[in-house]
Design a protein around this motif. Structure first.
Motif, PDB file in Angstrom:
ATOM      1  N   HIS A 164      46.231  27.649  26.664  1.00  0.00           N
ATOM      2  CA  HIS A 164      47.446  27.072  26.101  1.00  0.00           C
ATOM      3  C   HIS A 164      48.558  28.108  26.186  1.00  0.00           C
ATOM      4  O   HIS A 164      48.294  29.302  26.098  1.00  0.00           O
ATOM      5  N   ALA A 165      49.766  27.620  26.350  1.00  0.00           N
ATOM      6  CA  ALA A 165      50.898  28.534  26.542  1.00  0.00           C
ATOM      7  C   ALA A 165      51.348  29.109  25.203  1.00  0.00           C
ATOM      8  O   ALA A 165      52.377  28.718  24.669  1.00  0.00           O
TER       9      ALA A 165
ATOM     10  N   VAL B 157      44.248  29.976  33.083  1.00  0.00           N
ATOM     11  CA  VAL B 157      42.808  30.248  33.103  1.00  0.00           C
ATOM     12  C   VAL B 157      42.395  30.381  34.573  1.00  0.00           C
ATOM     13  O   VAL B 157      41.772  31.358  34.981  1.00  0.00           O
ATOM     14  N   ASP B 158      42.795  29.383  35.346  1.00  0.00           N
ATOM     15  CA  ASP B 158      42.585  29.408  36.791  1.00  0.00           C
ATOM     16  C   ASP B 158      43.934  29.069  37.414  1.00  0.00           C
ATOM     17  O   ASP B 158      44.413  27.941  37.316  1.00  0.00           O
ATOM     18  N   ALA B 159      44.553  30.043  38.049  1.00  0.00           N
ATOM     19  CA  ALA B 159      45.956  29.888  38.465  1.00  0.00           C
ATOM     20  C   ALA B 159      46.125  29.284  39.852  1.00  0.00           C
ATOM     21  O   ALA B 159      47.252  29.025  40.271  1.00  0.00           O
TER      22      ALA B 159
ATOM     23  N   GLU C 255      45.089  35.766  35.338  1.00  0.00           N
ATOM     24  CA  GLU C 255      44.094  34.799  34.859  1.00  0.00           C
ATOM     25  C   GLU C 255      43.335  35.350  33.673  1.00  0.00           C
ATOM     26  O   GLU C 255      42.948  36.522  33.661  1.00  0.00           O
ATOM     27  N   ASN C 256      43.167  34.489  32.682  1.00  0.00           N
ATOM     28  CA  ASN C 256      42.444  34.890  31.481  1.00  0.00           C
ATOM     29  C   ASN C 256      42.013  33.619  30.752  1.00  0.00           C
ATOM     30  O   ASN C 256      42.816  32.679  30.646  1.00  0.00           O
TER      31      ASN C 256
ATOM     32  N   ALA D 265      46.834  39.603  39.874  1.00  0.00           N
ATOM     33  CA  ALA D 265      47.204  40.830  39.178  1.00  0.00           C
ATOM     34  C   ALA D 265      46.087  41.160  38.194  1.00  0.00           C
ATOM     35  O   ALA D 265      45.656  40.288  37.437  1.00  0.00           O
ATOM     36  N   ALA D 266      45.617  42.396  38.275  1.00  0.00           N
ATOM     37  CA  ALA D 266      44.582  42.813  37.324  1.00  0.00           C
ATOM     38  C   ALA D 266      45.274  43.279  36.052  1.00  0.00           C
ATOM     39  O   ALA D 266      45.948  44.298  36.046  1.00  0.00           O
ATOM     40  N   VAL D 267      45.149  42.480  35.036  1.00  0.00           N
ATOM     41  CA  VAL D 267      45.794  42.817  33.767  1.00  0.00           C
ATOM     42  C   VAL D 267      44.715  42.981  32.716  1.00  0.00           C
ATOM     43  O   VAL D 267      43.947  42.048  32.464  1.00  0.00           O
TER      44      VAL D 267
END
Lengths: 249, 313
Positions: free
Chosen positions: B70-71, B42-44, B64-65, B170-172
């Motif tokens: 949760h993994a 969420v916040d890396a 980040e998302n 990274a913009a994903v």
């Protein structure tokens, strides 16, 4: 019809002492007992219990492999599966090929749930369930120790490194089984007789449109390194002295 | 020839899991490896900072998302895929997290996966255990296309710190599935060292007799500063929780000192401990297979021996 598809694999029985062939080309399988992969037996048992609770109507068992895999399909039918599908394939069947074949069976059978063992105890790859879920673009719940089916979803408790994790997945989904999900039933003699009359269809990879392709070459099998023979001590004090002399205390 | 290696970081919220540092060491065995770590979170920031310090890492990418709380393999896999194209090797640890995620990534890529890498012989040649560690298999990929791998963490030391790799976002933007939802996790809170990374481990088997019987191990472990493990038989019998299981289907560990108490030594258990530096076996049955791998064996009644050790420490 509400169906559950269970994938099984024929493997060297877990009680067999594995020996590597002297030329390193594999392990000795001549004259060795072969069985259903234990995790797959758990998968089948779970499917049968779901059916017995009235939450599924048919349990189909499938395998991808050589002709002699039919023995294990018959065992699965004797355990209680309704019918079996054998996708004939010779040589090494990698997880990707097995998953592609299973996906074709899914397209034909439209199961509500696919249950597989978390890994096969021969190659220990532990991939097929996840690869299948990816190809199918459906949820995966690996290492299940409890499965609860509801309308359109499953609640799966998973054995993870931290403890027990619970996920909710939409159906259809792929679930892979861990050891403590259940204890598979024993097959009784009358069931073995009955199993002979149950349908077992044989298909081929090429008929399903799946290429038998091996991406990883098996270069060499080696026996594991042996540890050096240790020492015996006679009491706690000697044990601690030995640990101290090794610099461990 | 250089290889571009992507390692998927395992972390618990703000803390990088030690398995990631072991993946880095494994990746360094690939000739000319340029190593990137990807952190899905969420916040890396916090985890990325820890990953950037690992020696040998060239770059850390943050994905980040809010969905990454949760993994979940189903949620993380498409995000890793979104950045995976330039990489020749995509690695993760052979933990329950890594095994779940990496094979899903391999499936999407249609790439081969080498599970439980224990040694790297070249960019295309790897060694891995099969048949519960009763055989070691060398496999070779064609070198064309990408390769996915999970790293048997017990086979590698953690990469040292002291690095300062650049951290990038990274913009994903990929659509993430909502078909898989986290409900809960029950993890025993413990002040003891983590079983997977502890330098000392004390493990108990069925001979402990009960969950109550395990208490003498906890006391000994606390005195030694050790983690506590259990055999499958002890877990099946309900004496210890599943996360304590050591062995082929539990945790594979490589402590400096492993003390097996009342464990007979089924092959599935031995698979999980064979990288331990020193194995001590305490068992009533002098013929138990555990003594075949033990460096120091002591035959006797554990209920007398363990309190005695505790007293002498």
């Amino acid at each position: 019809m509400k169906r559950i598809l269970v994938g099984i694999k024929r493997v060297v029985d877990y009680n067999v002492r594995i020996r590597v062939k002297p030329d390193g080309s594999g392990v000795i399988t001549d004259g060795v007992k072969m069985s259903v992969n234990p995790f797959d037996e758990i998968a089948l048992e779970e499917a049968l219990r779901i059916k017995e609770r009235g939450l599924a109507e048919e349990v189909i068992v499938a395998t991808v492999g050589a002709a002699d895999c039919q023995q294990q399909l018959r065992t699965a039918l004797a355990m209680g599966a309704d019918r079996a599908l054998h996708v004939q394939a010779d040589g090494v069947v990698e997880p990707l090929v097995a998953a592609r074949a299973l996906l074709k069976l899914i397209e034909r059978e439209q199961p509500l749930l696919v249950i597989l063992g978390k890994q096969a105890i021969d190659d220990d790859n532990g991939q097929t369930g996840q690869v299948l879920a990816a190809l199918w673009n459906r949820p995966q719940a690996t290492y299940a120790s409890k499965i609860e089916l509801n309308a359109g979803t499953a609640r799966v408790t998973r054995e993870v490194d931290a403890g027990l994790e619970t996920l909710e997945v939409d159906l259809p989904a792929v679930i892979t089984t861990d050891l403590r999900l259940n204890e598979p039933r024993y097959v009784k003699l009358p069931d073995i007789m009955k199993a002979k009359k149950k349908p077992l269809d044989t298909l081929t990879l090429s008929a399903l449109g799946v290429e038998q392709r091996q991406q990883l070459k098996l270069v060499r099998f080696d026996p594991p390194l042996q540890r050096q023979k240790g020492i015996r001590v006679t009491d706690a004090a000697e044990l601690l002295a030995a640990l101290k002399s090794k610099g461990l205390l | 020839m250089s290889s571009r290696v992507l390692i998927v970081a395992e972390h618990e919220g703000a803390k990088l899991n030690p398995s990631t540092a072991k993946c880095v060491t494994c990746a360094q065995g690939i000739p000319g490896a340029q190593i990137t770590i990807v952190v899905c979170a969420v916040d890396a920031a916090a985890v990325a900072a820890q990953a950037a310090q690992l020696s040998g890492v060239a770059r850390v990418l943050c994905v980040e998302n809010p969905a990454n709380a949760h993994a979940l393999a189903a949620v993380w896999a498409p995000q890793v895929l979104a950045i995976a194209a330039p990489f020749s090797h995509i690695l993760g640890p052979s933990t329950t997290f890594g095994k779940d995620l990496m094979a899903r990534i391999a499936g999407f890529l249609g790439a081969p996966q080498v599970s439980d890498i224990m040694a790297i012989e070249s960019a295309t040649r790897f060694r891995r255990p099969v048949y519960a560690g009763n055989a070691l298999l060398t496999v070779e990929s064609s070198g064309e296309g990408q390769l996915v791998g999970t790293v048997r963490t017990a086979s590698f030391q953690a990469a040292a710190g002291g690095g300062a790799a650049p951290i990038e976002k990274a913009a994903v933007s990929v659509e993430l599935p909502t078909h898989t939802r986290f409900v809960s996790v029950s993890a025993a809170r413990s002040d003891r060292p983590d079983l997977q990374t502890a330098r000392r481990v004390v493990s108990g088997g069925r001979a402990l007799g009960s969950a109550e019987g395990f208490k003498i191990l906890y006391r000994l472990a606390d005195k030694l500063g050790a983690a506590v493990g259990a055999s499958r038989a002890a877990v099946d019998a309900g004496y210890a929780p599943n996360e304590m299981q050591v062995g082929q289907t539990g945790k594979i560990i490589a402590p400096e000192l492993y003390v097996a108490v009342g464990i007979s030594g089924a092959i599935q258990h031995l698979t999980g401990i064979k990288d331990a530096r020193t194995i001590v076996a305490i068992n009533k049955d002098g013929e138990a297979p555990i003594f075949e791998v033990a460096d120091i064996g002591l035959v006797g009644d554990l209920f007398q021996i363990i309190p005695e050790i505790e007293r002498l420490l």
